[in-house]
Design an enzyme around this catalytic site. Structure first.
Site, PDB file in Angstrom:
ATOM      1  N   LYS A 165       4.431  -5.610   8.744  1.00  0.00           N
ATOM      2  CA  LYS A 165       4.119  -4.452   8.137  1.00  0.00           C
ATOM      3  C   LYS A 165       5.580  -3.787   7.878  1.00  0.00           C
ATOM      4  O   LYS A 165       6.095  -3.234   9.257  1.00  0.00           O
ATOM      5  CB  LYS A 165       2.856  -3.731   8.763  1.00  0.00           C
ATOM      6  CG  LYS A 165       2.700  -2.365   8.416  1.00  0.00           C
ATOM      7  CD  LYS A 165       1.501  -1.634   8.610  1.00  0.00           C
ATOM      8  CE  LYS A 165       1.038  -0.416   7.899  1.00  0.00           C
ATOM      9  NZ  LYS A 165      -0.119   0.184   8.672  1.00  0.00           N
ATOM     10  N   ASP A 180     -11.155   4.869   8.718  1.00  0.00           N
ATOM     11  CA  ASP A 180     -10.807   4.122   7.502  1.00  0.00           C
ATOM     12  C   ASP A 180     -11.332   2.721   7.396  1.00  0.00           C
ATOM     13  O   ASP A 180     -10.923   1.765   6.961  1.00  0.00           O
ATOM     14  CB  ASP A 180      -9.391   4.175   7.019  1.00  0.00           C
ATOM     15  CG  ASP A 180      -9.076   3.849   5.726  1.00  0.00           C
ATOM     16  OD1 ASP A 180     -10.103   4.076   4.900  1.00  0.00           O
ATOM     17  OD2 ASP A 180      -7.983   3.363   5.399  1.00  0.00           O
ATOM     18  N   GLY A 205       0.872  -1.308   0.006  1.00  0.00           N
ATOM     19  CA  GLY A 205      -0.056   0.103  -0.063  1.00  0.00           C
ATOM     20  C   GLY A 205       0.833   1.332  -0.109  1.00  0.00           C
ATOM     21  O   GLY A 205       1.994   1.324  -0.165  1.00  0.00           O
TER      22      GLY A 205
END
Length: 431
Positions: A121, A217, A101
Site C-alpha cells: 500500500k 469501515d 483509493g
C-alpha cells in the site's frame, strides 16, 4: 462467465455428486499456539513506531543500494508514479497495480529478499494521509502481536518511507467479497457459505473489540478471501428458465477463509470519535442521527454485509440520508421515539416536528420513492433468498440490525446465536 448449457444431467435434477469445498468440511482444529514471528523492518524490531531512516545496507540485505528507478515527481494528487517491472526500493519489484483509493494505491510486488509475492500500500504524499498511515501501522502492529494464529486480519510484513510515501507491505491475499460478487454477476452465496463467512467476520470483529479497537469501515470490499481459487457450479435458479446469455453456471470460492483489511479508519475506544464514520451503505443509524457511536456500529455493518452476501445486492443502496432512513424504516419498521428525540440538530430536518420521519414528503424524486417502496421487510427479504435456516437467520439479523445500539447484539453474543451453533451443515448445499 461460461455460457455453455449443462448436458451432464437432466435439467430438473441435481448432480448425484458435488465437489466438496473447504467450507463443506467440518471446522478445522485450532492452530497450535506459537510465538509471534519477528518481522523484517525497524518498527518490529523495537516494538514501536519510529521515524524510519532508510536506506542502509542492512535493510537491503545485500541487494544493490541504488537499484531504484530515477526520481520522478508525483502526480497532481500526490500519487506515486511508477512503471510495471521497475523496483520499489531494490528489494521489491512491481508486478501489477491491484487497486487505488483516496489513500493511494496498492501494488502487487515481488519481494526479492523473501522470494514471495506481496501487496504494498503506497500512501499519497500528503500530510493527512501520511499521518493516517502511521496510525494504521500502529493498529496493524497491535493486531499482529495478539493475532497468534494469524487467521483474522491481514498481516503487515514491513513498512518504510520511500520518497515521501509511507509504504506498508502486506501478505498477498485473494479478491474481496465484493469483487467476487461483482465478477460473478452479483449472484448470491449459498446460506451455508454465508454462515462460514459470517462466523469468521464476527470472530475478527470480536477480536478487535477485545483489543478496544473499532474498525468503523466494515464492508465487502474490506473482507478478502485468502485464496483466489474458485469452482464453477450449476446455478439452479437459472436452470428452469432460459437466459439471454446462457449463464447457467456461477462461481463459488473453493475455500471460505477470509481476512479483514483496511484499518486506516480504525479507532481506539478512548480516542475522540469523528462525527461520521463508515461507508454509506453500511452506516449505522446512530451515526446518521448524530447520537454518537461505539463498538455496536461495527455490528450493524456486519448485518448489512450478511444480507448482501445471501442476496447479492447491498441492502441500502442510497446516497442520501433521508432516503437511507426511509429505507431502514421500510425494512425494519419505525425508529424508536427516544432515538428520534435525541437526534442531533443536523438530523432534526429529517423528521416532522421531531416525531415522524419526513417521508415521502421529503423525497427528492420519484426514483427515490420507488427505491424505497420496492424494498420488502426483512423477513420477506430473507425468505426470498434462503430456504433452510431462514428462521435462525432472520432472528440473527434482527439482533444485528437493531436500531438502538444498546440493545444490538455484540460480536460474542452473535457467535453464540443458533444460526451458528445448530448443525445445519449438509453434504449438498442448496444453490
Amino acid at each position: 462467465m461460461e455460457t455453455r448449457r449443462i448436458i451432464e444431467f437432466p435439467m430438473d435434477k441435481r448432480p448425484r455428486k458435488k465437489p466438496r469445498l473447504t467450507w463443506d468440511m467440518p471446522p478445522p482444529l485450532p492452530p497450535p499456539k506459537v510465538l509471534p514471528a519477528i518481522y523484517c523492518g525497524q518498527e518490529f524490531a523495537n516494538g514501536g513506531i519510529s521515524n524510519f531512516l532508510y536506506p542502509n545496507n542492512m535493510f537491503y540485505g545485500g541487494f544493490p543500494r541504488y537499484g531504484s528507478p530515477p526520481w520522478r515527481p508525483d502526480d497532481k494528487d500526490g500519487h506515486y508514479v511508477f512503471s510495471i517491472g521497475e523496483n520499489l526500493t531494490p528489494r521489491y519489484r512491481i508486478l501489477s497495480k491491484m487497486g487505488e483509493g483516496t489513500f493511494g494505491q496498492v501494488l502487487e510486488c515481488f519481494d526479492n529478499e523473501k522470494q514471495e509475492v506481496v501487496a504494498i500500500k503506497i500512501v499519497r504524499s500528503i500530510n493527512k494521509y501520511r499521518e493516517a498511515a502511521m496510525i494504521e501501522i500502529d493498529v496493524l502492529q497491535r493486531l499482529v502481536r495478539h493475532d497468534v494464529g494469524r487467521a483474522r486480519c491481514v498481516q503487515i510484513r514491513n513498512w518504510f518511507d520511500y520518497r515521501n510515501h509511507i509504504c506498508i507491505v502486506f501478505e498477498r491475499l485473494g479478491p474481496s467479497l465484493y469483487d467476487f460478487l461483482r465478477k460473478n454477476s452479483y449472484r448470491s452465496f449459498p446460506v451455508d457459505l454465508v454462515r462460514e463467512l459470517g462466523r469468521q467476520i464476527l470472530e475478527s470483529v470480536a477480536f478487535m473489540h477485545d483489543l478496544q479497537l473499532i474498525h468503523t469501515d466494515l464492508k465487502p470490499e474490506n473482507i478478502l478471501l485468502v485464496s483466489s481459487e474458485c469452482i464453477k457450479v450449476p446455478d439452479y435458479k437459472f436452470l428452469s428458465r432460459s437466459t439471454k446469455n446462457g449463464s447457467y453456471f456461477k462461481n463459488l470460492p473453493k475455500s471460505s477463509a477470509i481476512k479483514l483489511i483496511d484499518f486506516g479508519s480504525t479507532t481506539f475506544e478512548n480516542q475522540d470519535h469523528s462525527y461520521v464514520v463508515s461507508t454509506r451503505h453500511y452506516r449505522a443509524p446512530e451515526v446518521i442521527l448524530g447520537l454518537g457511536w461505539n463498538h455496536p456500529c461495527d455490528l450493524w455493518s456486519v448485518g448489512c454485509i450478511l444480507v448482501e452476501l445471501f442476496s447479492g445486492r447491498a441492502l441500502f443502496q442510497t446516497h442520501e440520508n433521508l432516503e437511507h432512513l426511509a429505507m431502514m424504516e421500510r425494512v425494519l419498521g419505525p425508529f424508536p421515539q427516544h432515538m428520534v428525540l435525541r437526534a442531533d440538530h443536523r438530523a432534526e430536518k429529517y423528521f416532522r416536528r421531531g416525531a415522524r420521519l419526513n417521508w415521502p414528503d421529503g423525497a427528492t424524486s420519484r426514483e427515490s420513492l420507488r427505491a424505497v417502496w420496492k424494498l420488502p421487510c426483512l423477513p420477506n427479504l430473507i425468505m426470498q433468498h434462503v430456504d433452510h435456516s431462514a428462521g435462525d437467520l432472520i432472528d440473527l439479523l434482527q439482533g444485528l440490525l437493531r436500531y438502538d445500539p444498546a440493545g444490538r447484539l455484540t460480536a460474542r453474543e452473535a457467535l453464540r446465536h443458533p444460526f451458528f451453533i445448530r448443525d445445519h451443515r449438509r453434504f449438498g448445499y442448496p444453490l
